[in-house]
Scaffold this active site. Structure first.
Site, short mmCIF file in Angstrom:
data_model
loop_
_atom_site.label_atom_id
_atom_site.label_comp_id
_atom_site.label_asym_id
_atom_site.label_seq_id
_atom_site.Cartn_x
_atom_site.Cartn_y
_atom_site.Cartn_z
N LEU A 108 1.03 -1.22 -0.03
CA LEU A 108 0.13 0.07 -0.05
C LEU A 108 0.69 1.12 0.12
O LEU A 108 2.04 1.21 0.81
CB LEU A 108 -0.95 0.09 1.45
CG LEU A 108 -2.12 -0.59 1.46
CD1 LEU A 108 -2.84 -0.79 2.74
CD2 LEU A 108 -3.34 -0.33 0.00
N ASP A 109 0.41 2.43 -0.85
CA ASP A 109 1.35 3.36 -0.89
C ASP A 109 1.25 3.91 0.54
O ASP A 109 0.54 4.01 1.43
CB ASP A 109 0.83 4.57 -1.96
CG ASP A 109 0.83 3.92 -3.26
OD1 ASP A 109 1.74 3.14 -3.56
OD2 ASP A 109 -0.03 4.32 -4.20
N LYS A 110 2.51 4.79 0.75
CA LYS A 110 2.77 5.50 1.89
C LYS A 110 1.63 6.29 2.43
O LYS A 110 1.18 6.35 3.63
CB LYS A 110 4.06 6.25 1.73
CG LYS A 110 4.49 7.07 3.26
CD LYS A 110 5.87 7.71 3.10
CE LYS A 110 6.02 8.31 4.52
NZ LYS A 110 7.65 8.85 4.50
N SER A 112 -1.31 5.93 1.70
CA SER A 112 -2.76 5.22 1.59
C SER A 112 -2.88 4.35 2.93
O SER A 112 -1.67 4.23 3.65
CB SER A 112 -2.72 4.32 0.55
OG SER A 112 -2.83 4.83 -0.58
N ARG A 189 0.02 2.48 -8.19
CA ARG A 189 -0.68 3.62 -7.70
C ARG A 189 -1.77 3.57 -8.52
O ARG A 189 -2.20 4.76 -9.08
CB ARG A 189 0.11 4.85 -7.77
CG ARG A 189 1.36 4.93 -6.93
CD ARG A 189 2.44 5.99 -7.05
NE ARG A 189 1.57 7.30 -6.82
CZ ARG A 189 1.34 8.15 -5.69
NH1 ARG A 189 1.82 7.52 -4.60
NH2 ARG A 189 0.75 8.91 -5.31
#
Length: 304
Positions: A108-110, A112, A189
């Site tokens: 998961l993106d930072k 998110s 992303r």
């Protein structure tokens, strides 16, 4: 020689919980792995009694009954980075503080938040991440401006990003700025890029479900062990996973030719049992269309 107990080096390392097979291959290529004091090649098999070291540290074989494997669900907060590199501030391993050596399945993106699996079982990582496996992942998304019918339709139909067109998906409007989306892909992303292409900016993004596992009452920053029932469902879902990744990206012409056939039933607005409640449209609100300069209608919920 008894070959039944042989194991490929990358699988031996991943089964130990050190890292995934893909990362193990990188370590082997970087000559950071040794077997009995010798630097092996990719594809080398580990024999019973062999001593395997990574970066000078002994790697032990996994227990035959898999009793030492760890599977957890974690509600990742915003700001935590999905990396096993301990020198990265805010890395997910230090954030969890598990005593076993674990690593995330996917990422998961930072910026998110939400559900992510972590495990010491490198074999199941590869099965879940295989391109040909179709596993639902559900997200709750907040954007910077009111949702339009065109936005929902385009998101469901597919958006051109990263030199491909995203697979058909299911989008449900929750409120004027909030929607849920169910993906089976995992492009870099992806949701943020899809929204950006359509002129929207993601303000908040939270993953709420992977397959049948949900966050439930798991608070941000908390983790729990996956239950036996959840693991049985996961193992059943990945049981047909191939051992070797395949290239599933179709040529653009092929994607266009088959898109109608592969469109999920749930996307048919006439017979979708999971469709959101009827939405009233504000016909007086006009926004320029980026493709044909026609008008888009802003969605409004039917408030009871």
């Amino acid at each position: 020689m008894n070959t039944s107990s042989e194991k490929r080096l990358n699988k031996y390392i991943s089964d130990s919980g050190f890292c995934s097979r893909r990362e193990a291959d990188k370590l082997i290529e970087q000559q950071r792995v040794q077997i009995n004091g010798q630097i092996p090649l990719l594809g080398t098999k580990v024999q019973p009694g062999d001593k395997v070291f990574v970066n000078g540290k002994r790697i032990n074989a996994i227990a035959e009954n898999n009793s030492d494997r760890v599977y957890i669900a974690y509600n990742k907060p915003i700001g935590i980075t999905c990396t096993t590199e301990r020198d990265v501030y805010g890395n997910i391993i230090d954030a969890i503080g598990h005593k076993a050596r674990i690593f995330p399945i996917g990422r998961l993106d930072k910026p998110s938040e939400g559900l992510i699996f972590l495990t010491s079982d490198g074999d199941i990582v590869n099965k879940i991440l295989r391109a040909e496996n179709v596993h639902d992942k559900e997200y709750l998304v907040t954007v910077d401006k009111p949702l339009s019918e065109r936005f929902v339709e385009r998101m469901e139909r597919g958006v051109p990003i990263l030199d491909t067109i995203t697979e058909p998906c299911c989008v449900k409007v929750q409120s004027r700025f909030v929607f849920t989306i169910v993906l089976t892909q995992g492009l870099n992303r992806q949701i943020r890029r899809m929204c950006e292409y359509l002129g929207y900016e993601v303000m908040q993004l939270k993953r709420t479900r992977i397959m049948k596992v949900t966050l439930d009452n798991l608070k941000s920053g908390q983790w729990r062990n996956l239950t036996g029932k959840e693991m049985a469902e996961i193992n059943s879902a990945v049981s047909s996973s191939s051992k070797t990744a395949v290239n599933t990206t179709q040529p653009k012409s092929a994607r266009n030719a088959t898109s109608a056939q592969t469109r999920p039933r749930g996307l048919n607005k006439q017979n979708n049992p999971r469709a959101p409640k009827k939405i009233f449209v504000n016909k007086n609100s006009k926004i320029a269309d980026d493709e044909n300069l026609s008008t888009k209608r802003v969605l409004k919920l039917n408030r009871k």
